[in-house]
Design an enzyme around this catalytic site. Structure first.
Site, PDB file in Angstrom:
ATOM      1  N   HIS A 162     -33.791  23.805  34.846  1.00 30.39           N
ATOM      2  CA  HIS A 162     -33.491  24.290  33.093  1.00 30.39           C
ATOM      3  C   HIS A 162     -34.021  25.419  33.734  1.00 30.39           C
ATOM      4  CE1 HIS A 162     -32.767  24.212  28.981  1.00 30.39           C
ATOM      5  NE2 HIS A 162     -33.608  25.144  29.093  1.00 30.39           N
ATOM      6  N   HIS A 205     -32.883  31.289  32.622  1.00 30.28           N
ATOM      7  CA  HIS A 205     -34.392  32.051  32.313  1.00 30.28           C
ATOM      8  C   HIS A 205     -34.692  33.039  33.686  1.00 30.28           C
ATOM      9  CE1 HIS A 205     -34.196  30.956  28.659  1.00 30.28           C
ATOM     10  NE2 HIS A 205     -34.118  29.908  29.071  1.00 30.28           N
ATOM     11  N   LYS A 226     -23.528  31.308  26.841  1.00 25.73           N
ATOM     12  CA  LYS A 226     -24.756  31.236  26.613  1.00 25.73           C
ATOM     13  C   LYS A 226     -24.961  32.472  25.154  1.00 25.73           C
ATOM     14  CE  LYS A 226     -29.695  31.052  27.471  1.00 25.73           C
ATOM     15  NZ  LYS A 226     -30.051  29.027  27.553  1.00 25.73           N
TER      16      LYS A 226
END
Length: 317
Positions: free
Chosen positions: A193, A208, A251
């Site tokens: 993730h 990220h 995003k």
């Protein structure tokens, strides 16, 4: 690390206790805020100190000129969700691949990025080769000054009895599988993730890592749209909040550390996850304030009711 150096780090971090940290308004589905308290307390002062030590220990981070960004258009918070493409050029104008990606933690991190199903709802099958790649990555990470610094801090605080215990728990919390599809499939992990990213319900979730963003853009799968925040750091790592589409999926606000090494990201996010679970973790990097938000996974557990990492990422104003 030499024994003398380890002793100095131990003495430096064996100091005061205390508590701190505040939470965001609402967690994401499957994530929780009522995390179990730590057996020992870690003060705001200690967090500031150890984060600066991690920052100083990151020998593999990008240097001046190693990364050139073309930020282009800055959007407001109200504009970020529209998905409008304001950028005529790519985000990454240049990355010194030969210098950065030949380093062991970078090369072994990159080897992990093709191990995951992008869309949630599909089982993640960890092959023997992928297991070996995870171990090789952790081997490289635990040979760095960054992870030696974090290990010494955690041992000094009594969070773990040994480096071996810490490494085993780190692997479980980050690489252990759980379901983001309501139990339909074991389709996610904290590492997938945060560092790889996922497509869930038609949107990009997580993702990220600046290395993954660069890899996606280089392969033509990421279309950079705009940015909404560029941090105050004049050197790497910096914090960037940006908008993009991954294979067409939006995003609307994504944040990442730019120019940091994989071991630094993993160490910083683990520090915050263990000391400020499900809340904001206030740090100091190069004399400037930074905040990491962490979430734990609520729906399944590992070991003695331990919670997997759900997410961890830098906040932007």
């Amino acid at each position: 690390m030499a024994a003398a150096l380890g002793l100095l780090w131990f003495l430096a971090f064996a100091g005061v206790g205390g508590t701190g940290g505040s939470s965001l308004a609402s967690p994401l589905p499957g994530q929780r805020r009522d995390a179990a308290p730590l057996a020992v307390s870690v003060s705001e002062r200690e967090l500031s100190s150890v984060s600066e030590q991690l920052y100083g220990a990151d020998e593999n981070r990008a240097g001046s000129g190693d990364i050139v960004l073309h930020l282009q258009h800055r959007v407001t918070a109200d504009e970020a969700g529209a998905g409008t493409d304001y950028a005529a050029q790519r985000l990454f104008s240049y990355v010194a691949e030969a210098r950065l990606f030949s380093r062991p933690t970078f090369s072994r991190f990159l080897a992990l990025l093709d191990n995951y199903e992008e869309v949630t709802g599909h089982d993640e099958t960890v092959t023997a080769e992928e297991e070996e790649e995870e171990e090789a990555f952790l081997d490289a990470v635990f040979q760095t000054r960054v992870m030696a610094t974090l290990t010494t801090f955690f041992l000094a605080k009594g969070l773990y009895p040994s480096e071996e215990a810490f490494r085993a728990d780190l692997k479980a919390m980050w690489f252990g599988l759980y379901s983001r599809s309501g139990g339909k499939a074991l389709d996610s992990s904290g590492f997938e993730h945060v560092f790889h990213g996922e497509i869930k319900k038609g949107k990009v979730s997580g993702c990220h890592s600046w290395v993954q963003l660069y890899a996606l853009e280089r392969s033509g799968r990421l279309n950079y749209l705009s940015y909404s925040y560029d941090g105050p750091w004049a050197t790497f790592p910096d914090v960037l909040a940006l908008q993009y589409r991954w294979n067409g999926f939006l995003k609307s606000i994504g944040s990442t550390l730019v120019g940091s090494s994989p071991e630094f990201d993993l160490a910083l996010y683990t520090l915050c996850y263990k000391t400020r679970p499900d809340s904001q973790c206030r740090l100091s990097l190069g004399g400037k304030a930074a905040t990491i938000q962490t979430y734990s996974w609520a729906s399944s557990f590992y070991g003695d009711n331990q919670r997997f990492v759900a997410s961890s990422y830098p906040l932007s104003p």
